[in-house]
Design an enzyme around this catalytic site. Structure first.
Site, PDB file in Angstrom:
ATOM      1  N   HIS A   1      43.259 -42.910  16.494  1.00  0.00           N
ATOM      2  CA  HIS A   1      42.423 -43.598  17.474  1.00  0.00           C
ATOM      3  C   HIS A   1      41.918 -44.882  16.831  1.00  0.00           C
ATOM      4  CE1 HIS A   1      39.275 -44.471  20.359  1.00  0.00           C
ATOM      5  NE2 HIS A   1      39.664 -43.452  21.114  1.00  0.00           N
TER       6      HIS A   1
ATOM      7  N   ARG B   1      35.546 -50.121  25.309  1.00  0.00           N
ATOM      8  CA  ARG B   1      36.471 -51.208  25.666  1.00  0.00           C
ATOM      9  C   ARG B   1      36.738 -51.231  27.169  1.00  0.00           C
ATOM     10  NH1 ARG B   1      41.175 -49.506  22.555  1.00  0.00           N
ATOM     11  NH2 ARG B   1      39.959 -47.686  21.926  1.00  0.00           N
TER      12      ARG B   1
END
Length: 605
Positions: free
Chosen positions: A236, A256
């Site tokens: 990740h 994000r």
């Protein structure tokens, strides 16, 4: 030998995360008896760490979304080595599974007109993630746990399974011990569902909790089942990097999705520097277009921070290696910048990302509404796992099923963010349904007392060696260092061959680990038993990664940096041979039906 308690169920579920609970609910609804084993306490499964949302093409925020777009996104993200049938079933069934959770009491965030709200996430063309702020996994577990308790199934908390038990080739049950007193328990079952999660604890830096030691993968492997795609590890891109005590803890992709941007030490938004050709038509050409996308502007394309996780992680790794990283070896993730665009940016961040605000405030003394976060890649997910039938989730062992992260197929070379939670409920349901059907159609299996006795004796050997044996914590730490350094984000053959040699050495050391004292709450003994599983999955990852001489998805070879067409035609499989060693083979991927090929082609524009 030690005495043990015995239990009999039609269906035994090993693992009480999202997949295990959903399987247990489905099986119990058919009327069969269900037993549920969890390694920690009920409700503390690693599923709670999946914060951003669950992917389902409900088209609530963008009416252009559909199962076809979701299917095409999943296949593209997985670099087309996915099990296309699993990807199809997932894309078609995820919306119904989400609505089912809503009916059972899940409290999702809402759109202004009252429907389940959906957010943007990496690799998804449209806003697709049903979410509860940034605590979606927790809400999933709460809802499933409440429903499971309502159905009245038996839950065995803080139990760890040591071995699967077989009867003439079919599964017969499992041997476990309770972590409180160290007592043995034998579970007899007509069908067993493995839902044990991932293998992150094989690496030094990971978002996984202590349970993630590859138990289901290794149990199935030792029982004779097949593992595929073990080379594909998802790092990740955004884990915490500071302070050291919290390094690796997940920073949700939802940051994000809500407009967070990645910057290097020079202040440059570096993700615009490297956009893969196959994603250029769907990626924003400038920051302004990217901002409009996260604000639900249908005419805008997604920002490059929302490209697939494998690509973003490699871009971050590149910046750090080039000397453009943050002070503590990561890069900067900035959500505070949206104050330039929104009058109530602070309130918006706290509403949309309450867990992230609290996490950084408490653990790093940082206010994400005012300052950028330092983040870097963390071992998060394994795409590889037990090879299962796409429709039933049954492995090659009759009566043994698997679902969730310990199963393999849907994700191919890379998992899209948010697909994990919907994977759990789609295939957890299917595993429970078909396991119950198997249990109804087949009689009780016979437990081999000799096998039980041998497994119990082997598990107690560390006590016989005592303090004079190897320290299990040291062996595990050495393994984690090796996997992180030699089989990490960027791989080369020489280093991975060295990793295999070291793993063989650690295997030999593991036969000498010793512990002293009694069996009650003995963390050292638990670590000694976990080692066997960690070593199995680590060897599978390293050997499979050596075999795949190309770069694809979560597997990047610096010595073979390009994709190779030949490697798109098969999955790499590992299985224990008759001599007990790990054997590799290449399993051809069945041809995709024409109607699904047409779906992918129409979504390429």
């Amino acid at each position: 030998m030690s005495t043990y308690a015995t239990y009999n169920y039609d269906v035994l579920i090993i693992g009480a995360g999202g997949a295990g609970l959903r399987a247990a609910i489905e099986a119990a609804n058919t009327g069969v008896s269900v037993g549920l084993i969890c390694k920690s306490l009920l409700g503390k499964a690693h599923t709670v760490m999946a914060e951003g949302g669950m992917a389902a093409a409900m088209a609530h925020n963008d009416d252009r979304d559909s199962w076809k777009v979701h299917f095409a996104d999943t296949m593209r993200g997985g670099q087309y080595v996915n099990n296309w049938r699993m990807a199809e079933l997932h894309a078609k069934e995820a919306p119904d599974r989400v609505r089912e959770l809503e009916g059972w009491g899940a409290v999702f965030d809402r759109t202004p007109d009252g429907r389940i709200n959906q957010r943007n996430f990496g690799g998804h063309r449209y806003p697709r993630l049903a979410h509860v702020g940034d605590r979606t996994g927790l809400e999933l577990i709460r809802t499933l746990q409440d429903h499971a308790v309502y159905l009245g199934m038996t839950v065995h908390m803080e139990h760890t399974v040591i071995e699967l038990l077989l009867d003439g080739g079919r599964v017969a049950g499992a041997l476990a011990y309770d972590r409180e007193r160290g007592r043995f328990h034998v579970f007899s079952a007509k069908a067993v569902v493995l839902a044990t999660g991932g293998i992150g604890r094989a690496f030094k830096i990971t978002s996984n909790s202590w349970e993630g030691t590859g138990d289901g993968h290794a149990l199935a492997y030792r029982a004779g089942a097949e593992l595929i795609d073990m080379e594909f590890i998802q790092f990740h891109p955004t884990g915490m990097v500071w302070p050291p005590s919290v390094r690796g803890i997940l920073v949700t992709e939802g940051v994000r999705g809500e407009g967070g941007i990645l910057k290097n030490s020079e202040g440059r938004r570096f993700m615009f520097d490297d956009i893969p050709d196959n994603y250029k038509p769907q990626t924003a050409s400038d920051p302004e277009e990217g901002w409009r996308y996260v604000q639900q502007d249908k005419s805008a394309r997604r920002p490059p921070e929302l490209l697939t996780r494998d690509h973003v992680a490699r871009c971050i790794n590149r910046e750090v290696k080039a000397g453009r990283g943050s002070p503590h070896g990561g890069v900067f993730l900035d959500i505070a910048w949206i104050k330039e665009k929104m009058s109530d940016a602070e309130g918006h961040i706290k509403r949309k990302l309450p867990s992230m605000y609290h996490q950084f405030k408490e653990l790093a003394d940082l206010d994400i509404t005012k300052e950028p976060m330092e983040v870097g890649p963390t071992t998060h997910y394994v795409m590889g796992g037990i090879r299962v039938d796409a429709d039933s989730q049954m492995s090659s062992i009759p009566g043994l099923f698997a679902a969730g992260e310990c199963a393999s197929g849907i994700n191919g070379a890379n998992r899209l963010g948010g697909n994990s939670l919907s994977d759990l409920i789609v295939f957890g349901k299917r595993a429970g349904e078909y396991a119950a059907q198997w249990a109804r159609d087949n009689g009780a299996a016979r437990i081999d007392d000799g096998a039980v006795d041998r497994a119990m004796r082997a598990s107690l050997l560390p006590f016989e060696r005592g303090d004079g044996g190897e320290n299990p914590y040291k062996v595990q730490a050495d393994l984690q260092d090796t996997m992180q350094a030699l089989v990490g984000i960027v791989r080369v053959e020489k280093e991975m061959q060295e990793a295999v040699i070291r793993i063989q050495h650690y295997n030999e050391r593991s036969t000498r680990v010793g512990v002293s004292g009694h069996r009650e709450y003995h963390a050292g003994w638990h670590t000694a038993l976990d080692l066997r599983n960690l070593l199995t999955v680590s060897e599978a990852v390293a050997r499979s990664a050596i075999e795949r001489r190309e770069s694809r998805g979560g597997h990047f070879r610096d010595d073979y940096p390009d994709k190779v067409a030949e490697f798109a035609t098969f999955n790499i499989m590992v299985k224990q041979d008759s001599g007990g060693t790990m054997a590799l083979s290449r399993v051809p991927i069945p041809p995709m039906p024409e109607h699904l090929k047409a779906v992918i082609e129409e979504q390429k524009s």
